[in-house]
Design a protein around this motif. Structure first.
Motif, PDB file in Angstrom:
ATOM      1  N   GLN A  71       0.848  -1.189   0.000  1.00  0.00           N
ATOM      2  CA  GLN A  71       0.000   0.000   0.000  1.00  0.00           C
ATOM      3  C   GLN A  71       0.884   1.239   0.000  1.00  0.00           C
ATOM      4  O   GLN A  71       1.646   1.460   0.945  1.00  0.00           O
ATOM      5  CB  GLN A  71      -0.936   0.005   1.205  1.00  0.00           C
ATOM      6  CG  GLN A  71      -1.950   1.121   1.155  1.00  0.00           C
ATOM      7  CD  GLN A  71      -3.078   0.933   2.157  1.00  0.00           C
ATOM      8  OE1 GLN A  71      -2.954   0.179   3.125  1.00  0.00           O
ATOM      9  NE2 GLN A  71      -4.200   1.594   1.922  1.00  0.00           N
ATOM     10  N   LYS A  76      -3.015   5.465  -1.776  1.00  0.00           N
ATOM     11  CA  LYS A  76      -3.516   4.445  -2.706  1.00  0.00           C
ATOM     12  C   LYS A  76      -4.098   3.268  -1.948  1.00  0.00           C
ATOM     13  O   LYS A  76      -3.823   3.070  -0.768  1.00  0.00           O
ATOM     14  CB  LYS A  76      -2.393   3.976  -3.636  1.00  0.00           C
ATOM     15  CG  LYS A  76      -1.858   5.057  -4.557  1.00  0.00           C
ATOM     16  CD  LYS A  76      -0.860   4.479  -5.540  1.00  0.00           C
ATOM     17  CE  LYS A  76      -0.364   5.540  -6.513  1.00  0.00           C
ATOM     18  NZ  LYS A  76       0.605   4.982  -7.494  1.00  0.00           N
ATOM     19  N   GLU A  77      -4.890   2.484  -2.656  1.00  0.00           N
ATOM     20  CA  GLU A  77      -5.460   1.285  -2.053  1.00  0.00           C
ATOM     21  C   GLU A  77      -4.397   0.186  -1.974  1.00  0.00           C
ATOM     22  O   GLU A  77      -3.442   0.165  -2.745  1.00  0.00           O
ATOM     23  CB  GLU A  77      -6.655   0.805  -2.877  1.00  0.00           C
ATOM     24  CG  GLU A  77      -7.839   1.760  -2.854  1.00  0.00           C
ATOM     25  CD  GLU A  77      -9.050   1.160  -3.529  1.00  0.00           C
ATOM     26  OE1 GLU A  77     -10.126   1.789  -3.477  1.00  0.00           O
ATOM     27  OE2 GLU A  77      -8.936   0.065  -4.113  1.00  0.00           O
ATOM     28  N   ARG A  78      -4.619  -0.725  -1.053  1.00  0.00           N
ATOM     29  CA  ARG A  78      -3.731  -1.874  -0.942  1.00  0.00           C
ATOM     30  C   ARG A  78      -3.864  -2.719  -2.205  1.00  0.00           C
ATOM     31  O   ARG A  78      -4.968  -2.963  -2.682  1.00  0.00           O
ATOM     32  CB  ARG A  78      -4.086  -2.693   0.301  1.00  0.00           C
ATOM     33  CG  ARG A  78      -3.069  -3.734   0.673  1.00  0.00           C
ATOM     34  CD  ARG A  78      -3.371  -4.332   2.037  1.00  0.00           C
ATOM     35  NE  ARG A  78      -3.263  -3.340   3.106  1.00  0.00           N
ATOM     36  CZ  ARG A  78      -3.327  -3.652   4.392  1.00  0.00           C
ATOM     37  NH1 ARG A  78      -3.490  -4.923   4.774  1.00  0.00           N
ATOM     38  NH2 ARG A  78      -3.239  -2.716   5.305  1.00  0.00           N
ATOM     39  N   GLU A  79      -2.732  -3.161  -2.740  1.00  0.00           N
ATOM     40  CA  GLU A  79      -2.770  -3.943  -3.970  1.00  0.00           C
ATOM     41  C   GLU A  79      -1.992  -5.245  -3.817  1.00  0.00           C
ATOM     42  O   GLU A  79      -1.012  -5.332  -3.069  1.00  0.00           O
ATOM     43  CB  GLU A  79      -2.205  -3.143  -5.149  1.00  0.00           C
ATOM     44  CG  GLU A  79      -0.732  -2.807  -5.048  1.00  0.00           C
ATOM     45  CD  GLU A  79      -0.180  -2.142  -6.303  1.00  0.00           C
ATOM     46  OE1 GLU A  79      -0.929  -1.928  -7.272  1.00  0.00           O
ATOM     47  OE2 GLU A  79       1.032  -1.839  -6.309  1.00  0.00           O
ATOM     48  N   ASP A  81       8.235   3.559  -7.974  1.00  0.00           N
ATOM     49  CA  ASP A  81       6.823   3.163  -7.862  1.00  0.00           C
ATOM     50  C   ASP A  81       6.613   1.960  -6.951  1.00  0.00           C
ATOM     51  O   ASP A  81       5.473   1.657  -6.593  1.00  0.00           O
ATOM     52  CB  ASP A  81       6.252   2.834  -9.243  1.00  0.00           C
ATOM     53  CG  ASP A  81       5.956   4.080 -10.064  1.00  0.00           C
ATOM     54  OD1 ASP A  81       5.684   3.944 -11.271  1.00  0.00           O
ATOM     55  OD2 ASP A  81       6.009   5.188  -9.490  1.00  0.00           O
ATOM     56  N   ALA A 126       6.248   1.578  -0.850  1.00  0.00           N
ATOM     57  CA  ALA A 126       4.982   1.251  -0.197  1.00  0.00           C
ATOM     58  C   ALA A 126       5.280   0.539   1.122  1.00  0.00           C
ATOM     59  O   ALA A 126       6.420   0.155   1.385  1.00  0.00           O
ATOM     60  CB  ALA A 126       4.143   0.322  -1.086  1.00  0.00           C
TER      61      ALA A 126
END
Length: 116
Positions: A39, A43-46, A89, A92
């Protein structure tokens, strides 16, 4: 007490590598499917990667395919995420979870920061 504990996060330059670890305790670990999620701020957890408990079959998100490798050592109750060619990118908080049917356990997360 059933728990997962992640470790191995840190600060790395773009192009570098890190290996995250997820240590399980109190679980019949070998039967659980283990996943890595991440995450980023705002942003949402992916989903990142998964490894099954029976065959050790793996699946990866397209964004990390070819760069990240998930593996497990059931004797040590550990799952690893080897991350190579890191990009900004990829910054997280990384979480592991262990899933068996409807039972899910989460770790507390470990921060990965990739500088450009």
């Amino acid at each position: 007490q059933r728990q997962l504990v992640e470790s191995g996060g840190g600060l790395v330059q773009a192009g570098g590598s890190l290996r995250l670890s997820c240590a399980a305790s109190g679980l019949a670990f070998s039967v659980y499917t283990v996943n890595w999620f991440r995450q980023a701020p705002g942003k949402e957890r992916e989903f990142v990667a998964t490894i099954t408990g029976d065959t050790g079959s793996t699946t990866y998100a397209d964004s990390v395919k070819g760069r990240f490798t998930i593996s497990r050592d059931n004797a040590k109750k550990m799952v690893y995420l080897q991350m190579n060619s890191l990009k900004p990118d990829d910054t997280a908080v990384y979480y592991c979870n262990a899933r068996l049917f409807s039972t899910v356990y989460w770790g507390q997360g470990t921060q990965v920061t990739v500088s450009s």
